[in-house]
Design a protein around this motif. Structure first.
Motif, mmCIF file in Angstrom:
data_model
loop_
_atom_site.group_PDB
_atom_site.id
_atom_site.type_symbol
_atom_site.label_atom_id
_atom_site.label_comp_id
_atom_site.label_asym_id
_atom_site.label_seq_id
_atom_site.Cartn_x
_atom_site.Cartn_y
_atom_site.Cartn_z
ATOM 1 N N HIS A 477 0.825 -1.205 0.000
ATOM 2 C CA HIS A 477 0.000 0.000 0.000
ATOM 3 C C HIS A 477 0.858 1.254 0.000
ATOM 4 C CE1 HIS A 477 -1.988 3.377 2.067
ATOM 5 N NE2 HIS A 477 -3.109 2.965 1.480
ATOM 6 N N ASP A 478 1.883 1.291 0.833
ATOM 7 C CA ASP A 478 2.690 2.493 1.004
ATOM 8 C C ASP A 478 3.679 2.721 -0.140
ATOM 9 O OD1 ASP A 478 1.373 2.772 3.376
ATOM 10 O OD2 ASP A 478 3.075 2.233 4.644
ATOM 11 N N ALA A 481 1.399 0.426 -4.460
ATOM 12 C CA ALA A 481 0.005 0.388 -4.908
ATOM 13 C C ALA A 481 -0.426 1.720 -5.507
ATOM 14 C CB ALA A 481 -0.899 0.017 -3.741
ATOM 15 N N ARG A 482 -1.405 1.619 -6.411
ATOM 16 C CA ARG A 482 -2.000 2.808 -7.022
ATOM 17 C C ARG A 482 -3.515 2.671 -7.012
ATOM 18 N NH1 ARG A 482 1.445 2.619 -12.628
ATOM 19 N NH2 ARG A 482 3.513 3.153 -11.814
ATOM 20 N N GLU A 485 -5.861 -0.313 -6.189
ATOM 21 C CA GLU A 485 -5.018 -1.244 -5.444
ATOM 22 C C GLU A 485 -4.877 -0.801 -3.990
ATOM 23 O OE1 GLU A 485 -2.405 -1.849 -9.502
ATOM 24 O OE2 GLU A 485 -1.562 -0.795 -7.768
ATOM 25 N N LYS A 486 -4.727 0.499 -3.764
ATOM 26 C CA LYS A 486 -4.635 1.001 -2.398
ATOM 27 C C LYS A 486 -5.921 0.706 -1.618
ATOM 28 C CE LYS A 486 -1.213 4.729 -2.806
ATOM 29 N NZ LYS A 486 -0.304 4.232 -1.737
ATOM 30 N N GLU A 487 -7.062 0.896 -2.273
ATOM 31 C CA GLU A 487 -8.326 0.641 -1.595
ATOM 32 C C GLU A 487 -8.494 -0.842 -1.285
ATOM 33 O OE1 GLU A 487 -10.158 3.079 -0.416
ATOM 34 O OE2 GLU A 487 -8.562 4.352 -1.248
ATOM 35 N N LYS A 490 -6.332 -1.685 1.763
ATOM 36 C CA LYS A 490 -6.999 -1.274 3.003
ATOM 37 C C LYS A 490 -8.140 -2.231 3.347
ATOM 38 C CE LYS A 490 -6.185 3.662 2.135
ATOM 39 N NZ LYS A 490 -6.849 4.965 1.874
ATOM 40 N N LEU A 551 -4.069 3.115 8.235
ATOM 41 C CA LEU A 551 -4.384 3.188 6.807
ATOM 42 C C LEU A 551 -5.855 3.436 6.536
ATOM 43 C CD1 LEU A 551 -2.066 0.460 5.224
ATOM 44 C CD2 LEU A 551 -1.621 2.863 5.697
#
Length: 769
Positions: A477-478, A481-482, A485-487, A490, A551
């Motif tokens: 995530h950090d 990810a984009r 992908e970040k969602e 989480k 997050l």
């Protein structure tokens, strides 16, 4: 007033510490020095097995020779071919100036690579270069080779003695019995003088005098002497109890206490880089100025009994009773080594639907192991590719990370319960081998079929998998990810953490029962049954609950975290590392703890709570420090800014073997099993064993394990190296290589047959993006 000032001081300190810990690591003052990714020589192994003992080896330019069944043979394309017209019953071979000097029962021969010349019918024992001339010794005499013939160097009237009681007033000697140089075992030229090794004795030939009193200080380690070799300012003698080293007139001893891995030394050979090679009855040794490299069977040698060693430029031949071990050296950087392991993963078939697998032999075929910890193994690769993308920006690395991330998502989505994860997933139509019959702690495996019957998923997930998910997915995530992908990252963390919290801090399996090791509740950790797990499991729970809050921003996870703190979980982390009794130490717990440290300390900024976690990390690292494993050293350096023996950790990476096959290895017989100065063994380990001298292992590896291996029947996934290297690069612990030479940054990619597991040909994994 005093109370108010004290209160303000505490508040100011709190604010200051919070501000400091809020800074990126690069902005804080660090006490470690970044390590250069300098060019080094990397070992590569090749083994040529034979039907009988290989007694001698020789290097003549680019040609390699050996003696098998008493006959001179040339090594070509991995096999030995007899050399025509050579003598039989060869006892010894020495090469000087590209000429081979052959000592056989039938006489003394000279071979220039094409033609043979018989020089003498006598039996010779050794050859050396002295004053730019070849000198050869029988058991009783020494000869010089000049003008195509041998001449005995014994002076007219014989040799004189160094015994002063035999000197007359005018310096002459009248001897009742002649002084003889023999019985001769070996000869060498040292300090411009011929030295002679006799059984249990070292003498020198000083002009006409056989000097038996050359040693003013010291003695040989043993009367059982074998070989003699001159290297610069030193003359080495091999014995069965260590090495004797003559410097001037002082004879010192090198034994196991000085770092010599095996004291029963036999053969000596000059190296190619200011080093020396030593043959022993239990493997071969490379002696450098400040280090020792030990090479044993089964990875480096076909057999541990060494009979001879020959050295060429960046190549060493080692003759053993089982054949020839060939060790070649090639210039590498750590960057190139990481590329080698990434290529290895592809070439040997470790990848399958985004997962990373160990490979093992099943019915004479390499197949992927569908294991208890596929999520944990894949998590290491996911973190590695996230680190790599953060450093390089390469889309290929990000693509690999996304693929591994989707595999991690699937482990949760494949189960019928939101938040419940599987250990692994088996394809009914695509996987080979057999489904594992064992689960946690040797209990029966819990396999569950999916609704469509295409897959089986393995239940009874443990804390190992849980913390691996949070460590790797939060990093992804950090760092890589984009957008969606970040969602998804989480949501993945939210579902798992929420499910555990809703069930009272335990992981409930599909059968409604708590999994064997999925327990973070106080009823387990704060009671006698789970007391020994209270530190590491509590650390995990603190890590995954706070990371999810950091997050997602959801207050329920913050409240869950605060509940754990109220129960004393933070204080319990300080002594999470168990050290006694040694038989009860679980080495994989170290891996889990450091995944938790990496997760929790990246997000938690409260200085009071951080003080508990930092003290925990300090204590744990002090215990693990002697092993020099980068995963531990890099975590400590990155999370604290303190010095962490980075030079030793980076050297550890350089010493990884390129071959990931788990050959058997043995170190428990060694004579150098002692804890190095500056370190303390808290877990009972005798020595930190180099990766060169063991095998490729994963994140839970221990450097204090002396013996191991899987009979060359298993191939380990080398993701631990890839993760550690790119983690070091990400935090600035390792600098980028100071070269743009592609041959030092990447390995050559072949197009040959896949030597590992066949490509996966079953149904595809679901796509979650």
């Amino acid at each position: 007033m005093i109370y108010l000032m004290s209160r303000l001081l505490k508040v100011n300190i709190f604010v200051l510490l919070t501000a400091i810990f809020s800074l990126p690591l690069a902005a804080r003052q660090t006490l470690w020095e970044p390590q250069a990714d300098k060019v080094f020589l990397q070992e590569k192994s090749e083994i040529v097995r034979t039907t009988g003992p290989v007694t001698q080896v020789a290097q003549m330019g680019e040609r390699s020779f050996a003696v098998l069944d008493g006959k001179f043979q040339e090594l070509r394309n991995g096999s030995l071919e007899p050399v025509s017209n050579g003598p039989e019953e060869i006892n010894k071979v020495e090469v000087h100036d590209h000429i081979a000097w052959i000592m056989a029962s039938s006489g003394f021969f000279r071979f220039d690579g094409n033609d043979w010349q018989k020089i003498s019918d006598d039996s010779f024992v050794d050859v050396c270069l002295h004053q730019e001339k070849v000198h050869a010794a029988t058991r009783d005499a020494i000869y010089v080779y000049e003008g195509g013939k041998l001449t005995n160097i014994e002076p007219e009237g014989g040799y004189l003695s160094s015994d002063v009681t035999m000197l007359m007033e005018d310096g002459t000697q009248v001897l009742a019995d002649p002084v003889k140089p023999g019985p001769i075992i070996a000869i060498a030229s040292y300090s411009g003088t011929l030295h002679i090794l006799q059984p249990g004795k070292l003498v020198q030939l000083s002009g006409r005098v056989i000097n038996e009193h050359l040693i003013d200080w010291g003695t040989l380690p043993s009367k059982n002497t074998f070989d003699l070799m001159s290297v610069g300012s030193r003359l080495f003698v091999s014995t069965d109890r260590g090495l004797g080293v003559l410097r001037g007139a002082s004879l010192q001893q090198i034994k196991g206490t000085e770092g010599l891995p095996v004291e029963d030394t036999r053969q000596l050979a000059q190296g190619f880089d200011q080093d020396m090679w030593i043959g022993t009855t239990r493997g071969a040794i490379r002696m450098l100025e400040d280090d020792w490299h030990y090479f044993g069977a089964d990875h480096w040698l076909p057999d541990n009994r060494v009979n001879d060693i020959a050295v060429a430029e960046n190549e060493v031949l080692i003759a053993t009773d089982g054949g020839i071990g060939i060790i070649r050296y090639e210039p590498f950087t750590l960057r190139k080594k990481s590329d080698h392991y990434e290529y290895w993963l592809d070439r040997y078939g470790h990848k399958r639907m985004g997962f990373i697998h160990t490979i093992h032999q099943y019915e004479n075929e390499w197949v992927r192991e569908i294991s208890d910890n596929d999520g944990a193994h894949t998590a290491t690769y996911l973190s590695a590719m996230s680190y790599k993308y953060a450093v390089t920006g390469e889309e290929a690395a990000r693509k690999e990370a996304v693929d591994a991330f989707q595999a991690m998502l699937w482990l949760e989505r494949v189960t019928p319960i939101d938040g419940l994860i599987a250990r692994s997933i088996w394809s009914r139509k695509g996987d080979k081998g057999e489904m594992g019959r064992r689960g946690s702690g040797g209990l029966p495996a819990k396999w569950n079929a999916t609704a469509d019957s295409l897959w089986y998923w393995k239940g009874d997930a443990s804390s190992d998998e849980i913390i691996a998910h949070f460590y790797s997915v939060s990093l992804f995530h950090d760092l890589a990810a984009r957008g969606e992908e970040k969602e998804l990252a989480k949501e993945h963390m939210r579902r798992i953490a929420g499910y555990i919290m809703e069930n009272g801090w335990v992981l409930i399996d599909a059968d409604g029962q708590t999994t064997r090791w999925g327990r973070w509740n106080p009823e387990y950790l704060l009671r006698p049954y789970g007391w020994t797990d209270r530190g590491v499991n509590g650390l995990e729970a603190l890590a995954f609950s706070y990371a999810t809050y950091a997050l997602t921003g959801e207050e329920r996870f913050k409240k869950g975290y605060e509940q754990l703190v109220d129960w004393g979980y933070a204080e319990n982390t300080v002594k999470q590392k168990n050290t006694f009794p040694p038989s009860q130490i679980a080495p994989w717990d170290d891996n889990l703890a450091f995944e938790a440290y990496n997760t929790l300390l990246r997000y938690e900024k409260d200085p009071v709570l951080r003080s508990f976690y930092l003290r925990s990390l300090e204590r744990t690292f002090e215990i693990k420090r002697m092993e020099k494993i980068p995963w531990f050293n890099f975590t400590y350096a990155a999370m604290t800014g303190n010095d962490a023996d980075l030079d030793a950790a980076v050297q550890h990476l350089r010493e990884w073997t390129l071959d990931c096959t788990e050959h058997n290895y043995r170190n428990s017989h060694r004579d150098d099993l002692f804890v190095e100065e500056g370190y303390t063994s808290y877990e009972g380990g005798l020595k930190a064993i180099s990766p060169r001298e063991s095998a490729v292992t994963r994140g839970a590896r221990r450097a204090i394990v002396l013996d191991g291996g899987r009979n060359s029947k298993r191939i380990m996934e080398p993701v631990g190296f890839i993760r550690d290297y790119w983690m070091g690069r990400h935090y600035g612990l390792i600098l980028a290589p100071d070269t743009e030479d592609p041959e030092l940054l990447e390995v050559k990619k072949g197009s040959g047959e896949n030597p590992g597991a066949a490509p996966y040909e079953g149904p595809d994994r679901p796509d979650f993006l």
